[in-house]
Design an enzyme around this catalytic site. Sequence first.
Site, PDB file in Angstrom:
ATOM      1  N   HIS A   1      -6.574   9.123 -13.440  1.00  0.00           N
ATOM      2  CA  HIS A   1      -6.534  10.153 -12.400  1.00  0.00           C
ATOM      3  C   HIS A   1      -7.554  11.264 -12.683  1.00  0.00           C
ATOM      4  CE1 HIS A   1      -2.197   8.697 -12.094  1.00  0.00           C
ATOM      5  NE2 HIS A   1      -2.655   8.510 -10.873  1.00  0.00           N
TER       6      HIS A   1
ATOM      7  N   GLN B   1       6.584   3.886   0.727  1.00  0.00           N
ATOM      8  CA  GLN B   1       5.830   2.763   0.190  1.00  0.00           C
ATOM      9  C   GLN B   1       6.576   2.027  -0.921  1.00  0.00           C
ATOM     10  OE1 GLN B   1       2.533   5.449  -1.123  1.00  0.00           O
ATOM     11  NE2 GLN B   1       2.446   4.139  -2.930  1.00  0.00           N
TER      12      GLN B   1
END
Length: 282
Positions: free
Chosen positions: A37, A61
């Site tokens: 990230h 999701q």
Amino acid sequence: MEILNTAATLQAYTEKARRNGQRVGLVPTMGALHEGHLQLVRAAAQECEVVIVSIFVNPTQFNNPDDFRLYPRLPEADAALLAPAGCTALFLPSVEEMYPQPTVLRFDFGALERVMEGEHRPGHFNGVATVVSKLFHLSRPHRAYFGQKDLQQVAIVRQLIADLSFDLNLIAFPTVREADGLAMSSRNRRLPAEARAVAPQLYRALQLAEQLVQARQQSPLEVQAAVEDYLRAEAAITLEYFTVVNAHTLQPLTQWPPDQPVALCLAAHLGGVRLIDNIVVQ
């Protein structure tokens, strides 16, 4: 670094940046940040004056309620990592803020979502497309940054951008790995010690497949069988799928395509945790 909790404050923040002629970069995440990230955040900071990182564990999701419940949530630790990496604003909304009413919109990405993650996690990419669309609308970024570890997600988002004419560039970065080859993932935090010791076998299986692909002495289906045999020897790993696909279309291959990259993709369970990984072979 500013912390924004509402859609209205995010919109005001990015509108001001755009009026000032600043480029806006967006790094969508679900938190529990790792070096993969941070690589995206640093890249955004090099190319954009304003860098927004979103942290939102998106319920739409997840098709496994336990996976959603157990997904690591570390907002304070994440915030401490972001400012030094170049993040200028952290968007940290609640579920109620992102979904003030249940969403009924349904996306259909055709063959692209009928394989791999789409096949094994029904509804997953509808949730991804919904939340990414919301983030794009709210932040209006010039550039959005994603990691290649989620190869199919990158393909879905690229299709989303094209179909809905979002005015932005998608930037995909290679998978970042631990020293032993394990692809960095927020879910790695949940691996018991015994499972963590075995987990690098997933990358070794992909490396084996890469060697076989480059040799071109076996068909894609024979490569698939060789990897399945390799991982079957490790009792701690339950392979969900391994597939050899066209890197552009993500459709399974039965013969080698001329002059096109091949993607080797897998998902497996170990220690109660589901992990995915891939290698793209040019």
